[in-house]
Design a protein around this motif. Structure first.
Motif, mmCIF file in Angstrom:
data_model
loop_
_atom_site.group_PDB
_atom_site.id
_atom_site.type_symbol
_atom_site.label_atom_id
_atom_site.label_comp_id
_atom_site.label_asym_id
_atom_site.label_seq_id
_atom_site.Cartn_x
_atom_site.Cartn_y
_atom_site.Cartn_z
ATOM 1 N N THR A 122 0.922 -1.349 0.030
ATOM 2 C CA THR A 122 -0.019 0.077 0.066
ATOM 3 C C THR A 122 0.942 1.223 0.038
ATOM 4 O O THR A 122 2.101 1.203 0.206
ATOM 5 C CB THR A 122 -0.881 0.086 1.213
ATOM 6 O OG1 THR A 122 -0.178 0.033 2.506
ATOM 7 C CG2 THR A 122 -1.827 -1.171 1.261
ATOM 8 N N GLU A 123 0.320 2.329 -0.272
ATOM 9 C CA GLU A 123 0.883 3.712 -0.444
ATOM 10 C C GLU A 123 0.058 4.573 0.500
ATOM 11 O O GLU A 123 -1.062 4.624 0.124
ATOM 12 C CB GLU A 123 1.104 4.037 -1.956
ATOM 13 C CG GLU A 123 1.842 5.385 -1.912
ATOM 14 C CD GLU A 123 2.153 5.669 -3.482
ATOM 15 O OE1 GLU A 123 1.731 6.833 -3.915
ATOM 16 O OE2 GLU A 123 2.851 4.950 -4.203
ATOM 17 N N THR A 127 -4.993 5.406 2.662
ATOM 18 C CA THR A 127 -3.934 4.505 2.357
ATOM 19 C C THR A 127 -4.690 3.721 1.146
ATOM 20 O O THR A 127 -5.702 3.065 1.035
ATOM 21 C CB THR A 127 -3.712 3.339 3.470
ATOM 22 O OG1 THR A 127 -3.500 3.973 4.622
ATOM 23 C CG2 THR A 127 -2.873 2.194 3.076
ATOM 24 N N ILE A 128 -3.839 3.494 -0.004
ATOM 25 C CA ILE A 128 -4.444 2.879 -1.384
ATOM 26 C C ILE A 128 -3.487 1.563 -1.627
ATOM 27 O O ILE A 128 -2.377 1.735 -1.363
ATOM 28 C CB ILE A 128 -4.408 3.943 -2.480
ATOM 29 C CG1 ILE A 128 -3.123 4.377 -2.709
ATOM 30 C CG2 ILE A 128 -5.355 5.232 -2.226
ATOM 31 C CD1 ILE A 128 -2.917 5.203 -4.029
#
Length: 145
Positions: free
Chosen positions: A39-40, A53-54
């Motif tokens: 995730t980023e 958070t994607i």
């Protein structure tokens, strides 16, 4: 009828694109059948309570295979070519969990695997144990069927 989870000691490993000699598909352990979602975090201007958070991509662990050392192994020759001569020839690998009757319960199809490490266990004159070789393979992804 009660459900009993399968046991993990009955399995088989099959190298699809590597010619194998006798015993090449027998291993004492298989590990690394795991996947994580990377995730980023993204910070939104003006929003100080949290970060978004994607999901970014899936990340697969290396596959680790261990067994007693084999002499004249085609799989080890495939590994040696990769790690010593940089002759990388990816192969699909099937890891099959077997039931009590020897039939396949579930298969993990590992896609485009190739060796990144080959290790032979320690020699010790004070111990009476088998020489264990370990193969570590990287791969693109796996499918479960």
């Amino acid at each position: 009828m009660s459900y009993y989870p399968p046991v993990g000691f009955s399995f088989q490993v099959e190298f699809v694109d590597v010619s194998t000699s006798q015993g090449d598909n027998s291993f004492q352990s298989v590990s690394g059948l795991s996947v994580d979602l990377e995730t980023e975090e993204i910070t939104e201007g003006g929003e100080n309570r949290f970060k978004h958070t994607i999901p970014v991509r899936s990340k697969y662990s290396n596959l680790v295979l261990k067994r007693g050392m084999l002499m004249d192994s085609e799989v080890i020759n495939w590994c040696k070519k990769a790690v010593t001569n940089f002759e990388i020839q990816p192969s699909d690998i099937n890891v099959m969990l077997l039931g009590e009757d020897g039939q396949t319960i579930q298969t993990w199809n590992i896609v485009r695997a190739y060796p990144v490490k080959w290790n032979v266990g320690d020699f010790n004159a004070e111990e009476s144990k088998l020489v264990i070789e370990t193969l570590e393979l990287t791969y693109n992804y796996f499918k479960v069927s």
